[in-house]
Design a protein around this motif. Structure first.
Motif, short mmCIF file in Angstrom:
data_model
loop_
_atom_site.label_atom_id
_atom_site.label_comp_id
_atom_site.label_asym_id
_atom_site.label_seq_id
_atom_site.Cartn_x
_atom_site.Cartn_y
_atom_site.Cartn_z
N SER A 38 42.38 14.49 50.59
CA SER A 38 42.20 13.04 50.44
C SER A 38 43.50 12.35 50.02
N ASN A 39 44.52 13.15 49.75
CA ASN A 39 45.83 12.60 49.37
C ASN A 39 46.57 11.98 50.55
N ILE A 40 46.21 12.37 51.78
CA ILE A 40 47.05 12.00 52.92
C ILE A 40 46.87 10.53 53.31
N GLU A 78 41.78 9.04 40.72
CA GLU A 78 42.08 10.19 39.86
C GLU A 78 43.54 10.63 39.87
N VAL A 79 44.29 10.20 40.88
CA VAL A 79 45.67 10.70 41.01
C VAL A 79 46.71 9.57 40.95
N ALA A 80 46.46 8.50 41.68
CA ALA A 80 47.48 7.44 41.79
C ALA A 80 47.81 6.81 40.44
N ASP A 85 55.28 9.54 38.03
CA ASP A 85 55.42 10.75 37.20
C ASP A 85 54.99 11.92 38.09
N ARG A 86 55.97 12.50 38.77
CA ARG A 86 55.63 13.43 39.86
C ARG A 86 54.83 14.64 39.38
N GLU A 87 55.24 15.26 38.28
CA GLU A 87 54.52 16.48 37.89
C GLU A 87 53.06 16.17 37.55
N ALA A 88 52.84 15.11 36.78
CA ALA A 88 51.46 14.76 36.39
C ALA A 88 50.65 14.36 37.63
N ARG A 89 51.30 13.61 38.52
CA ARG A 89 50.58 13.15 39.72
C ARG A 89 50.23 14.33 40.63
N CYS A 90 51.19 15.21 40.88
CA CYS A 90 50.92 16.34 41.78
C CYS A 90 49.89 17.29 41.16
N ARG A 91 49.96 17.48 39.84
CA ARG A 91 48.96 18.34 39.19
C ARG A 91 47.56 17.77 39.42
N ALA A 92 47.41 16.47 39.22
CA ALA A 92 46.09 15.85 39.42
C ALA A 92 45.67 15.95 40.88
N CYS A 93 46.64 15.86 41.78
CA CYS A 93 46.37 15.93 43.22
C CYS A 93 45.89 17.34 43.61
N TYR A 94 46.57 18.37 43.10
CA TYR A 94 46.14 19.75 43.38
C TYR A 94 44.73 19.96 42.79
N TYR A 122 59.06 22.71 48.57
CA TYR A 122 59.11 21.34 48.04
C TYR A 122 57.93 21.04 47.11
N GLN A 123 56.99 21.99 47.03
CA GLN A 123 55.84 21.79 46.14
C GLN A 123 56.12 22.40 44.77
N LEU A 124 55.26 22.11 43.79
CA LEU A 124 55.42 22.65 42.44
C LEU A 124 54.58 23.93 42.34
N TYR A 169 56.96 14.15 55.09
CA TYR A 169 56.65 13.80 53.70
C TYR A 169 55.40 14.56 53.28
N CYS A 170 55.21 14.70 51.96
CA CYS A 170 54.14 15.56 51.46
C CYS A 170 52.77 15.06 51.89
N GLY A 171 52.49 13.77 51.64
CA GLY A 171 51.17 13.29 52.07
C GLY A 171 50.78 11.94 51.50
N CYS A 172 51.00 11.72 50.21
CA CYS A 172 50.51 10.47 49.61
C CYS A 172 51.49 9.32 49.85
N ARG A 173 51.07 8.12 49.50
CA ARG A 173 51.92 6.95 49.74
C ARG A 173 53.19 7.01 48.89
N PHE A 174 53.13 7.61 47.70
CA PHE A 174 54.33 7.73 46.88
C PHE A 174 55.35 8.65 47.56
N SER A 175 54.83 9.72 48.16
CA SER A 175 55.75 10.72 48.73
C SER A 175 56.48 10.19 49.96
N ILE A 176 55.97 9.16 50.60
CA ILE A 176 56.69 8.57 51.75
C ILE A 176 58.02 8.01 51.24
S1 SF4 Z 1 53.62 14.35 46.44
FE1 SF4 Z 1 52.10 15.63 47.53
S2 SF4 Z 1 51.12 16.91 45.96
FE2 SF4 Z 1 52.19 15.23 44.93
S3 SF4 Z 1 50.65 13.62 44.66
FE3 SF4 Z 1 51.70 13.18 46.57
S4 SF4 Z 1 50.49 14.21 48.16
FE4 SF4 Z 1 49.85 15.06 46.19
#
Ligand code: SF4
Length: 213
Positions: A38-40, A78-80, A85-94, A122-124, A169-176
């Protein structure tokens, strides 16, 4: 002969699934793929990655593909909230995605979960494995917590050879925006290095002219 494990393998996209599926098949693990992402963003990108996974990985190997609920509003909720804050955001995303995979695994009688996400450098990785193990523990499942990073180069080579769609890009709007900034920084670095080499060559040429006089 089957290994006895029935695994639900969370998959993020086609290129990242090539090597994990090859390896699990080689080990005679019985597994299905769960596309829970659902992150994409945007939805067309979600569909494009799904169709690439189906066409190049699931159909050719006759692997069952289970699609999760595409729920961008859950991801926003739950994630955005963690923003940049990449680590906190990606943790919630996983966590969001593995929770869905673990629930689905329990419902369908799988005993183990795993993910293809660890193939990407590129992932944590540590955070992925922690969240995967936590999701499995919450649902009384086993976990195959593998680090596939050493297969990344090979997956890149094969996916290029097959002409697969490879997202940048990873998937979410921030990662673009984050991926775009990284590409620009890398280009700036290359341009600077090129400029330094050019100046060095000019200096050497000027030095050569002086010594000839
Ligand atoms: S960068 Fe990737 S893993 Fe991190 S929140 Fe965005 S989609 Fe999820």
């Amino acid at each position: 002969m089957s290994s006895g494990t029935r695994m639900l393998l969370h998959a993020c996209c086609g290129p990242c699934s090539l090597e994990p599926t090859r390896i699990f098949a080689q080990e005679d693990v019985e597994f299905s793929i769960h596309y829970a992402n659902s992150n994409i963003f945007p939805p067309e990108e979600y569909e494009h990655r799904l169709s690439t996974l189906r066409e190049h990985v699931c159909d050719p190997q006759d692997i069952e593909l289970i699609e999760g609920d595409y729920d961008p509003s859950a991801w926003e909720r739950e994630v955005a909230v963690y923003g940049t804050d990449r680590e906190a955001r990606c943790r919630a995303c996983y966590r969001l995605r593995f929770e869905e995979t673990a629930r689905e695994a329990k419902k369908r009688g799988f005993d183990t979960i795993s993910t293809t996400l660890t193939i990407s450098p590129y992932q944590l990785t540590d955070v992925i494995l922690e969240e995967l193990e936590a999701a499995a523990a919450r649902h009384g499942l086993n976990v195959d917590a593998r680090d596939f990073r050493d297969r990344y180069q090979e997956a890149t080579r094969i996916s290029r050879e097959k002409g697969m769609y490879r997202q940048n890009y990873c998937g979410c709007r921030f990662s673009i925006a984050e991926a775009q900034a990284q590409r620009e920084a890398a280009k700036m670095q290359r341009d600077q290095e090129k400029h330094i080499r050019h100046v060095a060559l000019l200096c050497m040429a000027a030095e050569g002219v002086r010594t000839q006089k």
